[in-house]
Design a protein around this motif. Structure first.
Motif, short mmCIF file in Angstrom:
data_model
loop_
_atom_site.label_atom_id
_atom_site.label_comp_id
_atom_site.label_asym_id
_atom_site.label_seq_id
_atom_site.Cartn_x
_atom_site.Cartn_y
_atom_site.Cartn_z
N GLY A 202 42.07 45.14 28.04
CA GLY A 202 41.96 45.89 29.00
C GLY A 202 42.20 44.52 29.58
O GLY A 202 41.98 44.16 30.65
N LEU A 203 42.55 43.21 28.85
CA LEU A 203 42.82 41.93 29.53
C LEU A 203 44.25 42.11 30.00
O LEU A 203 44.86 41.75 31.13
CB LEU A 203 42.53 41.02 28.47
CG LEU A 203 40.48 40.68 27.90
CD1 LEU A 203 41.50 39.80 26.47
CD2 LEU A 203 40.07 40.47 28.44
N ASP A 204 44.74 43.15 29.46
CA ASP A 204 46.33 42.52 29.54
C ASP A 204 46.09 43.72 31.37
O ASP A 204 46.79 43.62 32.00
CB ASP A 204 47.60 44.06 29.03
CG ASP A 204 48.73 43.12 29.10
OD1 ASP A 204 49.23 42.49 29.32
OD2 ASP A 204 49.55 44.27 28.64
N ALA A 205 45.54 44.74 31.82
CA ALA A 205 45.66 45.45 32.67
C ALA A 205 44.91 44.04 33.35
O ALA A 205 46.02 44.97 34.86
CB ALA A 205 44.97 47.27 32.63
N LEU A 206 44.16 43.87 33.21
CA LEU A 206 43.37 43.39 34.54
C LEU A 206 44.54 41.97 35.01
O LEU A 206 44.93 41.38 35.79
CB LEU A 206 42.12 42.70 33.94
CG LEU A 206 41.67 41.12 35.18
CD1 LEU A 206 41.36 42.03 35.61
CD2 LEU A 206 40.25 41.18 34.12
N ASP A 207 45.63 41.58 33.68
CA ASP A 207 46.56 40.41 33.70
C ASP A 207 47.36 40.96 34.69
O ASP A 207 48.09 40.01 35.46
CB ASP A 207 47.17 39.52 33.20
CG ASP A 207 45.97 38.89 31.95
OD1 ASP A 207 44.53 38.85 32.70
OD2 ASP A 207 46.01 38.68 30.74
N LYS A 208 47.28 42.21 35.03
CA LYS A 208 48.57 43.04 36.11
C LYS A 208 48.08 43.23 37.22
O LYS A 208 49.12 43.50 37.44
CB LYS A 208 49.06 44.25 35.56
CG LYS A 208 49.95 43.47 33.80
CD LYS A 208 50.73 44.64 33.01
CE LYS A 208 51.30 44.40 32.18
NZ LYS A 208 51.25 45.87 31.65
N GLY A 209 46.89 43.38 37.83
CA GLY A 209 46.10 43.89 37.90
C GLY A 209 45.44 44.89 39.19
O GLY A 209 45.56 45.48 39.31
N ASP A 210 45.25 45.44 37.75
CA ASP A 210 45.24 47.18 37.66
C ASP A 210 44.05 46.82 37.28
O ASP A 210 43.33 47.30 35.78
CB ASP A 210 45.63 48.01 36.71
CG ASP A 210 45.35 49.31 36.83
OD1 ASP A 210 44.68 49.80 37.44
OD2 ASP A 210 46.06 49.77 35.80
N LYS A 211 42.67 46.96 37.86
CA LYS A 211 40.99 46.10 37.93
C LYS A 211 41.05 48.03 37.52
O LYS A 211 39.87 47.35 36.27
CB LYS A 211 39.95 45.67 38.91
CG LYS A 211 40.38 44.27 39.18
CD LYS A 211 39.83 43.64 40.41
CE LYS A 211 40.55 42.26 40.58
NZ LYS A 211 39.53 41.91 41.58
#
Length: 240
Positions: A202-211
Protein backbone atom coordinates in the motif's frame (compact mmCIF):
# COMPACT_ATOMS: atom_id res chain seq x y z
CA UNK A 1 52.86 54.31 52.92
CA UNK A 2 50.77 56.56 50.70
CA UNK A 3 52.17 54.89 47.57
CA UNK A 4 51.33 51.45 48.94
CA UNK A 5 47.73 52.51 49.64
CA UNK A 6 47.30 53.90 46.11
CA UNK A 7 48.85 50.78 44.63
CA UNK A 8 46.56 48.55 46.68
CA UNK A 9 43.47 50.51 45.65
CA UNK A 10 44.39 50.35 41.98
CA UNK A 11 45.05 46.63 42.25
CA UNK A 12 41.65 46.02 43.83
CA UNK A 13 39.89 48.01 41.11
CA UNK A 14 41.68 46.11 38.35
CA UNK A 15 40.95 42.76 39.99
CA UNK A 16 37.30 43.71 40.36
CA UNK A 17 37.01 44.67 36.69
CA UNK A 18 38.89 41.56 35.57
CA UNK A 19 36.83 39.19 37.67
CA UNK A 20 33.59 40.77 36.48
CA UNK A 21 34.51 40.40 32.82
CA UNK A 22 35.95 36.95 33.35
CA UNK A 23 32.77 35.83 35.08
CA UNK A 24 30.62 36.79 32.08
CA UNK A 25 32.89 35.22 29.52
CA UNK A 26 33.14 31.98 31.45
CA UNK A 27 29.36 31.66 31.60
CA UNK A 28 29.10 32.35 27.90
CA UNK A 29 31.78 29.80 27.12
CA UNK A 30 30.10 27.20 29.30
CA UNK A 31 26.77 27.80 27.56
CA UNK A 32 28.35 27.58 24.12
CA UNK A 33 30.29 24.42 24.93
CA UNK A 34 27.42 22.67 26.71
CA UNK A 35 26.30 19.56 24.72
CA UNK A 36 22.97 19.91 22.94
CA UNK A 37 21.59 16.87 24.77
CA UNK A 38 22.27 18.60 28.11
CA UNK A 39 21.13 22.12 27.26
CA UNK A 40 18.01 20.82 25.53
CA UNK A 41 18.21 23.54 22.88
CA UNK A 42 18.87 21.14 20.00
CA UNK A 43 17.07 17.80 19.62
CA UNK A 44 18.63 14.67 18.18
CA UNK A 45 17.33 14.16 14.66
CA UNK A 46 17.35 10.70 13.12
CA UNK A 47 16.21 9.33 9.76
CA UNK A 48 15.38 5.69 9.03
CA UNK A 49 15.96 4.53 5.46
CA UNK A 50 14.20 1.62 3.72
CA UNK A 51 15.70 -1.77 4.55
CA UNK A 52 17.45 -3.91 1.96
CA UNK A 53 15.77 -7.23 1.18
CA UNK A 54 18.04 -10.22 1.86
CA UNK A 55 15.22 -12.75 2.17
CA UNK A 56 15.93 -16.35 1.31
CA UNK A 57 12.30 -17.43 1.43
CA UNK A 58 10.14 -15.84 -1.33
CA UNK A 59 12.36 -12.75 -1.78
CA UNK A 60 10.02 -11.23 -4.39
CA UNK A 61 7.00 -11.61 -2.13
CA UNK A 62 8.69 -9.90 0.80
CA UNK A 63 10.51 -7.19 -1.18
CA UNK A 64 7.85 -4.53 -0.34
CA UNK A 65 8.75 -4.88 3.36
CA UNK A 66 11.70 -2.62 2.58
CA UNK A 67 9.38 0.40 2.90
CA UNK A 68 6.99 -1.14 5.38
CA UNK A 69 9.60 -1.86 8.03
CA UNK A 70 10.91 1.69 7.71
CA UNK A 71 7.40 3.10 8.27
CA UNK A 72 6.69 0.77 11.20
CA UNK A 73 9.95 1.71 12.96
CA UNK A 74 9.25 5.42 12.45
CA UNK A 75 5.77 5.00 13.96
CA UNK A 76 7.10 2.92 16.87
CA UNK A 77 9.65 5.59 17.77
CA UNK A 78 7.21 8.48 17.34
CA UNK A 79 4.60 6.81 19.55
CA UNK A 80 7.06 5.99 22.32
CA UNK A 81 7.34 9.50 23.80
CA UNK A 82 10.99 9.61 22.81
CA UNK A 83 12.78 12.95 22.59
CA UNK A 84 14.19 12.00 19.20
CA UNK A 85 13.10 14.05 16.21
CA UNK A 86 12.16 11.50 13.53
CA UNK A 87 12.31 12.52 9.87
CA UNK A 88 8.99 11.85 8.12
CA UNK A 89 8.85 8.86 5.77
CA UNK A 90 7.49 11.01 2.94
CA UNK A 91 10.46 13.36 3.15
CA UNK A 92 12.83 10.38 3.06
CA UNK A 93 11.13 9.01 -0.04
CA UNK A 94 11.43 12.37 -1.78
CA UNK A 95 15.16 12.55 -1.05
CA UNK A 96 15.76 8.97 -2.19
CA UNK A 97 13.95 9.76 -5.41
CA UNK A 98 16.08 12.87 -5.81
CA UNK A 99 19.30 10.86 -5.58
CA UNK A 100 17.82 8.24 -7.91
CA UNK A 101 17.58 5.44 -5.38
CA UNK A 102 14.49 3.31 -5.86
CA UNK A 103 12.88 0.75 -3.59
CA UNK A 104 15.12 -2.04 -4.87
CA UNK A 105 18.26 0.07 -4.74
CA UNK A 106 21.01 -1.01 -2.39
CA UNK A 107 21.83 1.55 0.29
CA UNK A 108 25.49 1.53 1.23
CA UNK A 109 27.14 3.64 3.90
CA UNK A 110 28.14 6.45 1.53
CA UNK A 111 24.59 6.70 0.16
CA UNK A 112 23.16 6.69 3.68
CA UNK A 113 25.42 9.58 4.70
CA UNK A 114 24.51 11.53 1.57
CA UNK A 115 20.81 11.05 2.25
CA UNK A 116 21.31 12.00 5.89
CA UNK A 117 22.93 15.31 4.96
CA UNK A 118 20.12 16.16 2.54
CA UNK A 119 17.55 15.30 5.21
CA UNK A 120 19.27 17.41 7.85
CA UNK A 121 19.62 14.41 10.17
CA UNK A 122 22.34 14.03 12.78
CA UNK A 123 22.15 10.24 12.60
CA UNK A 124 20.74 7.81 10.09
CA UNK A 125 19.59 4.19 10.33
CA UNK A 126 19.90 1.76 7.46
CA UNK A 127 20.18 -2.00 7.20
CA UNK A 128 18.54 -5.13 5.90
CA UNK A 129 15.93 -7.76 6.65
CA UNK A 130 15.76 -11.46 5.98
CA UNK A 131 12.81 -13.83 5.92
CA UNK A 132 13.96 -17.42 6.25
CA UNK A 133 11.22 -19.96 6.69
CA UNK A 134 9.26 -18.95 9.77
CA UNK A 135 11.91 -16.54 11.01
CA UNK A 136 12.59 -12.86 10.42
CA UNK A 137 15.86 -11.07 11.14
CA UNK A 138 16.45 -7.31 11.09
CA UNK A 139 19.95 -5.85 10.99
CA UNK A 140 20.54 -2.13 11.35
CA UNK A 141 23.45 0.28 11.59
CA UNK A 142 23.32 3.77 13.01
CA UNK A 143 25.61 6.23 11.25
CA UNK A 144 26.75 9.63 12.48
CA UNK A 145 26.09 11.80 9.44
CA UNK A 146 28.75 14.42 10.15
CA UNK A 147 31.65 11.95 10.25
CA UNK A 148 30.25 8.88 8.52
CA UNK A 149 31.26 6.67 11.45
CA UNK A 150 29.19 3.70 12.56
CA UNK A 151 27.86 4.48 16.03
CA UNK A 152 26.41 1.04 16.60
CA UNK A 153 25.07 -2.06 14.88
CA UNK A 154 21.96 -3.83 16.12
CA UNK A 155 20.23 -7.10 15.23
CA UNK A 156 16.91 -8.60 16.27
CA UNK A 157 15.19 -11.81 15.20
CA UNK A 158 12.07 -13.78 15.93
CA UNK A 159 9.17 -15.77 14.60
CA UNK A 160 7.60 -14.32 11.45
CA UNK A 161 4.20 -14.30 13.17
CA UNK A 162 5.49 -11.59 15.50
CA UNK A 163 6.81 -8.92 13.15
CA UNK A 164 5.50 -6.03 15.27
CA UNK A 165 7.28 -7.42 18.33
CA UNK A 166 10.52 -7.69 16.37
CA UNK A 167 10.19 -4.11 15.08
CA UNK A 168 9.51 -2.76 18.59
CA UNK A 169 12.61 -4.57 19.86
CA UNK A 170 14.73 -2.90 17.19
CA UNK A 171 13.15 0.53 17.83
CA UNK A 172 14.02 0.13 21.50
CA UNK A 173 17.63 -0.69 20.69
CA UNK A 174 17.85 2.33 18.39
CA UNK A 175 16.52 4.59 21.15
CA UNK A 176 18.92 3.09 23.69
CA UNK A 177 21.90 3.60 21.39
CA UNK A 178 20.85 7.26 21.02
CA UNK A 179 20.61 7.51 24.83
CA UNK A 180 16.95 8.54 24.90
CA UNK A 181 13.93 7.11 26.70
CA UNK A 182 11.72 4.56 24.96
CA UNK A 183 8.20 3.81 26.21
CA UNK A 184 6.45 1.71 23.56
CA UNK A 185 2.70 1.62 23.20
CA UNK A 186 1.32 -1.82 24.20
CA UNK A 187 0.83 -3.95 21.10
CA UNK A 188 -2.62 -5.22 20.13
CA UNK A 189 -1.11 -7.95 17.99
CA UNK A 190 2.24 -9.66 17.57
CA UNK A 191 2.10 -8.65 13.89
CA UNK A 192 0.96 -10.85 11.02
CA UNK A 193 3.67 -10.96 8.34
CA UNK A 194 1.28 -11.20 5.38
CA UNK A 195 -0.61 -8.18 6.70
CA UNK A 196 2.69 -6.33 6.84
CA UNK A 197 3.27 -7.17 3.18
CA UNK A 198 -0.14 -5.67 2.23
CA UNK A 199 0.70 -2.60 4.29
CA UNK A 200 4.05 -2.26 2.52
CA UNK A 201 2.48 -2.72 -0.91
CA UNK A 202 0.00 0.00 0.00
CA UNK A 203 2.86 2.38 0.79
CA UNK A 204 4.47 1.62 -2.54
CA UNK A 205 1.20 2.24 -4.41
CA UNK A 206 0.76 5.54 -2.56
CA UNK A 207 4.31 6.61 -3.42
CA UNK A 208 3.48 5.94 -7.07
CA UNK A 209 0.42 8.15 -6.84
CA UNK A 210 -2.20 5.37 -6.96
CA UNK A 211 -4.34 6.21 -3.92
CA UNK A 212 -7.19 3.86 -4.83
CA UNK A 213 -4.85 0.88 -5.01
CA UNK A 214 -3.21 2.00 -1.78
CA UNK A 215 -6.59 2.13 -0.01
CA UNK A 216 -7.47 -1.33 -1.34
CA UNK A 217 -4.21 -2.82 -0.05
CA UNK A 218 -4.45 -1.05 3.30
CA UNK A 219 -7.99 -2.40 3.67
CA UNK A 220 -6.75 -5.96 3.04
CA UNK A 221 -3.99 -5.38 5.57
CA UNK A 222 -6.34 -4.22 8.33
CA UNK A 223 -8.87 -6.96 7.57
CA UNK A 224 -6.15 -9.58 8.00
CA UNK A 225 -4.76 -7.97 11.17
CA UNK A 226 -6.73 -5.05 12.69
CA UNK A 227 -3.70 -4.03 14.75
CA UNK A 228 -2.20 -2.49 11.60
CA UNK A 229 -4.97 0.13 11.50
CA UNK A 230 -2.83 2.40 13.67
CA UNK A 231 0.02 2.07 11.18
CA UNK A 232 -2.33 2.88 8.30
CA UNK A 233 -3.68 5.89 10.21
CA UNK A 234 -0.11 7.22 10.46
CA UNK A 235 0.27 7.23 6.66
CA UNK A 236 0.19 10.77 5.26
CA UNK A 237 -1.33 11.74 1.93
CA UNK A 238 -3.91 8.96 1.83
CA UNK A 239 -7.00 11.12 2.32
CA UNK A 240 -5.77 14.21 0.47
Amino acid sequence: MKNITVYTAMTLVLLSLFCGCAGVSKEEIKEQERPAAVSGRVSKTIAILPFENNSVTDPEKYAPLSKGLCAILIADLKNSNTTLQIVEREKIQAILKEIALGQSGSIDQATAVKAGKLLGAQSIVFGSFMVLGNNVRLDARIIKVETGEVLTAESVAGDSSGLMNIAVDLAGKIAKSMKVAFNPVPLKSSGNLDAAVYFSQGLDALDKGDKEEAKRLFSKCVKLDPAYKEQVDNVKGLSE
